[in-house]
Write an enzyme that holds these catalytic residues in place. Sequence first.
Site, PDB file in Angstrom:
ATOM      1  N   HIS A  57       0.841  -1.214   0.000  1.00 34.84           N
ATOM      2  CA  HIS A  57       0.000   0.000   0.000  1.00 34.84           C
ATOM      3  C   HIS A  57       0.870   1.255   0.000  1.00 34.84           C
ATOM      4  CE1 HIS A  57      -3.935   2.026   1.173  1.00 34.84           C
ATOM      5  NE2 HIS A  57      -3.043   3.011   1.172  1.00 34.84           N
ATOM      6  N   GLN A 153      -9.874   8.960  -4.994  1.00 36.56           N
ATOM      7  CA  GLN A 153      -9.472   9.710  -3.785  1.00 36.56           C
ATOM      8  C   GLN A 153     -10.623  10.525  -3.182  1.00 36.56           C
ATOM      9  OE1 GLN A 153      -5.835  10.723  -2.410  1.00 36.56           O
ATOM     10  NE2 GLN A 153      -7.416  10.955  -0.865  1.00 36.56           N
ATOM     11  N   ASP A 310       2.262   3.388   2.795  1.00 36.22           N
ATOM     12  CA  ASP A 310       1.257   4.423   2.511  1.00 36.22           C
ATOM     13  C   ASP A 310       1.857   5.676   1.868  1.00 36.22           C
ATOM     14  OD1 ASP A 310      -1.299   5.330   2.226  1.00 36.22           O
ATOM     15  OD2 ASP A 310      -1.650   5.746   4.347  1.00 36.22           O
TER      16      ASP A 310
HETATM   17 FE   FE2 Z   1      -3.642   5.100   1.414  1.00 38.88          FE
END
Ligand code: FE2
Length: 426
Positions: A57, A153, A310
Site C-alpha cells: 500500500h 481519492q 502508505d
Molecule cells: Fe492510502
Amino acid sequence: MNSLLIKNAKLRNHDELKSILVENGRISRIDEGISAENLETIDAKGNLVIPPFVDPHVHLDAVLSAGDLSRPNKSGTLLEAIDIWGERKPFLTKEILKENAREVVKWYIANGVLRVRTHADCSDPTLVTVESLVELREEVKDLIDIQVVAFPQNGIFTKPDGVTLLRKALEIGADVVGGAPHIEYTREDGVKDVEFVYHLAEEFDKLIDIHIDETGDPHSRFIEVMAKENIVRGWQGRAAASHTTAMHNYNNDYAFKLLGILKKADMNMITNPFDNSVLQNRTDGYPRKRGHTRVDELLARGVNVCIGHDSIMDPWYSMGKGNMIAAANLLAHTAHMNGHDQITMLMDMITTRSARTLAVEETYGLEAGKQADIVILDARNDAEAVRLTSECLYVIRKGKVICRTTPAVRTLEIVENLELVDFKLK
Ligand code: FE2
C-alpha cells in the site's frame, strides 16, 4: 540468464545454515553445503536470507511532493492533506509524477522491496496519475513488480464523472479496483461505493483494494459491507481492506462480532503504521488513541494482516524512505506487537502475508522453482532485523545482484585499541 550460489544463508525457521543455488534466474536448489565451480558466489556469513519485502500500500503518484509545489500541511491532519493534494493536482505533469515515482523505486530497491501495490488517484479528468504509474510499471518491470490500483481519492459518487473515471482508469491499465466509501457524502453512498467496486471488479476481472473506514469515527462501518460482499459474491482471500482505522474505536461487542465476519470473509487487511499513527484520532485531545486497526485481535482470529508504507514524503506524511522494516518496527510500538512471537509475525507481515494480499505467491518465496528474488539482511534473525531496522547487504532480482550495501562503520576512539560498534550482541 543469471546464475549464482549463496552460501551460509540463515533461513527463517531453519537452524542449520543453507546454500541456495540459482540457475537461469530461478532458485534451483536449497540444501546444506552445495558447491559449484565457476559460479558467482556470495557468502551470507550466517545472516538472514529472505524473499524480498513487499509494500502492499503506497501512493506513488504523491511521493516526494511534500514541500515542492505544495504548501506544508500545518495541521498535520488527513483532511488538510487532501485539500493540499487537490490544490497540487492541476500542476501535475507526467514528467513530475514519473520522476518522483522513479526515484522512490530506487529507494525501494535499496531497501529490498521488490513487490509494490500503488494507488493512483483517478478523480482528476486527465487521469495523468493513472497513466503515469501504468507507464512506470512497464518501464521498471525487470527490477520490481508494481500493481496499480484505480483509487477514487474523492469518492465515486461525490461528482458526476466519478463512475466514468474509475471505469476509464481500468481501461487504461490499472490492475486493481479501489474505493473510498468513508469519503462519500452519505452513509448510503458509502454502501453504494463498496457495492460498485465489486461490480466493476467482476466486470473487468480485477482484484479489489478499498481504502475503507480511514477515520477515527466509530460510526464508520463500511468494512461490514465489504465483508458481506466478499462472502456472498465468493471473493474470499482475494480482496484487501486498507486502513480500517475506525475499528480501533469500535465498541468491543461490535468488534467481536465483526472479527468473526472478517474471518469468514477471509479478508486481507492492510495497516499503515506511519500514516495511521499521525493522521487518525487527531482530534482526541487526551487521552490520545492511536489510529491503527485491531492488528493483534485480527491475527488472533486468523485473519491475514499485512503492513503498508502508505506515504513517502507527501502532504499526508512528510517522512519515510520506503523501508518496510521501519514500518514494522513502528507497529511493534503502536500496536503492542513487541512479544517474541509477535516480532516474527511482523516479519511475516512485510513479506509472506503481503505477498498473499497481492496474490503473487506463485512467483514469490525462497523455494526451488521460484523466481530468484532474494534479500540478504545485515542481521542474524527476525528480532535483530526489526530492532536494528537492518540494511539489505544484497538485493537480488532474478538471480542478479541489483543493490549492494556497505553498512556504516563506527570506530570508537575512546580506548587505546580502536573498537568497532555495530549494536549486535557478540
Ligand atoms: Fe492510502
